[in-house]
Motif scaffolding. Structure first.
Motif, PDB file in Angstrom:
ATOM      1  N   UNK A   1       0.823  -1.209   0.000  1.00 43.41           N
ATOM      2  CA  UNK A   1       0.000   0.000   0.000  1.00 43.41           C
ATOM      3  C   UNK A   1       0.859   1.261   0.000  1.00 43.41           C
ATOM      4  N   UNK A   2       1.883   1.306   0.856  1.00 45.58           N
ATOM      5  CA  UNK A   2       2.695   2.520   0.916  1.00 45.58           C
ATOM      6  C   UNK A   2       3.513   2.709  -0.356  1.00 45.58           C
ATOM      7  N   UNK A   3       3.962   1.620  -0.954  1.00 46.48           N
ATOM      8  CA  UNK A   3       4.702   1.741  -2.211  1.00 46.48           C
ATOM      9  C   UNK A   3       3.794   2.210  -3.326  1.00 46.48           C
ATOM     10  N   UNK A   4       2.651   1.579  -3.489  1.00 49.92           N
ATOM     11  CA  UNK A   4       1.750   1.954  -4.578  1.00 49.92           C
ATOM     12  C   UNK A   4       1.287   3.403  -4.433  1.00 49.92           C
ATOM     13  N   UNK A   5       1.069   3.850  -3.196  1.00 53.11           N
ATOM     14  CA  UNK A   5       0.689   5.245  -2.969  1.00 53.11           C
ATOM     15  C   UNK A   5       1.804   6.182  -3.403  1.00 53.11           C
ATOM     16  N   UNK A   6       3.038   5.875  -3.036  1.00 54.01           N
ATOM     17  CA  UNK A   6       4.163   6.740  -3.392  1.00 54.01           C
ATOM     18  C   UNK A   6       4.470   6.710  -4.885  1.00 54.01           C
ATOM     19  N   UNK A   7       4.234   5.586  -5.542  1.00 52.89           N
ATOM     20  CA  UNK A   7       4.507   5.511  -6.984  1.00 52.89           C
ATOM     21  C   UNK A   7       3.651   6.497  -7.774  1.00 52.89           C
ATOM     22  N   UNK A   8       2.482   6.840  -7.239  1.00 48.54           N
ATOM     23  CA  UNK A   8       1.613   7.804  -7.923  1.00 48.54           C
ATOM     24  C   UNK A   8       2.274   9.160  -8.080  1.00 48.54           C
ATOM     25  N   UNK A   9       3.211   9.494  -7.188  1.00 52.13           N
ATOM     26  CA  UNK A   9       3.841  10.809  -7.240  1.00 52.13           C
ATOM     27  C   UNK A   9       5.158  10.814  -8.028  1.00 52.13           C
ATOM     28  N   UNK A  10       5.546   9.689  -8.587  1.00 55.80           N
ATOM     29  CA  UNK A  10       6.799   9.599  -9.343  1.00 55.80           C
ATOM     30  C   UNK A  10       6.555  10.053 -10.785  1.00 55.80           C
TER      31      UNK A  10
END
Length: 180
Positions: A39-48
Motif C-alpha cells: 500500500x505505501x509503495x503503490x501510494x508513493x509511486x503515484x507521485x513519481x
C-alpha cells in the motif's frame, strides 16, 4: 543488463561503497512502511514523474542512509508481497489495476540492481510477449513498458529468461536473509 542500466537509469549512482564515494545526483525519494509495503509503495509511486531516476528508499522509523542496501531490501520485500498477493493463487482480475504498479516494480528491480522478479508462472511470462485481452497481463505489460521492457521482451525474447523462477536468495522477513 548493465547496458540497459547505462542507457535507462538516471540520477545518482545505483550502488556506492561508502558515503565518501557518494556523488550527488537526483533520486526518487520514497518512504515505506515495511508492515504495509504494498500500500505505501503503490501510494508513493503515484507521485513519481520519472521512473528512470535512481530510487532512494527510507523505511519509516528506521535510520539508514540508502547507498543501495535499503533500495535492494525494499525490492526484495516487494517481490515477496507481489508474489503472494498477485500470483500465488493465479491472476486476480478484481485487482487488475494494481498490475500496472506490479510491472513498474518489476522494471525497477530489473534496472536498479534489485532481486530479480523471478516469481511469475511460466504461462504469465509467455503472455508478456503476446497480444492479449487479459486485463491483468495488459496492465502488467504497461507497467513494464514504463522502462520499455514489454517492447524489449518482444524484440529479444531471450531476455524473458531473467524472469524465470530460480533459487536465488530472498528475504524470509525484514531482518533475516535466507536461501530457499
Amino acid at each position: 543488463m548493465h547496458f540497459l542500466q547505462k542507457e535507462l537509469v538516471e540520477g545518482r549512482d545505483l550502488d556506492v561503497a561508502s558515503e565518501s564515494e557518494l556523488k550527488e545526483g537526483k533520486t526518487n525519494y520514497i518512504c515505506k512502511d515495511r508492515h504495509d509495503i504494498l500500500k505505501t509503495t503503490f501510494t508513493e509511486l503515484k507521485s513519481i514523474d520519472n521512473f528512470h531516476i535512481t530510487f532512494e528508499v527510507d523505511f519509516m522509523g528506521e535510520k539508514a542512509r540508502d547507498l543501495g542496501g535499503p533500495r535492494k531490501e525494499w525490492i526484495c520485500l516487494m517481490n515477496l508481497a507481489i508474489k503472494e498477493t498477485y500470483f500465488d493463487n493465479g491472476l486476480r482480475e478484481h485487482l487488475s489495476d494494481d498490475y500496472f504498479n506490479v510491472g513498474s516494480i518489476m522494471g525497477i528491480a530489473l534496472l536498479q540492481n534489485g532481486q530479480l522478479p523471478t516469481f511469475l508462472p511460466a504461462d504469465v511470462i509467455e503472455e508478456l510477449v503476446t497480444l492479449t485481452s487479459d486485463c491483468c497481463i495488459v496492465n502488467l505489460q504497461k507497467g513494464l513498458d514504463v522502462f520499455g521492457f514489454a517492447k524489449i521482451f518482444q524484440k529479444v525474447p531471450i531476455m524473458l529468461h531473467l524472469l524465470r523462477p530460480t533459487t536465488q536468495a530472498c528475504y524470509k522477513n525484514a531482518t533475516q536473509f535466507i536461501d530457499p
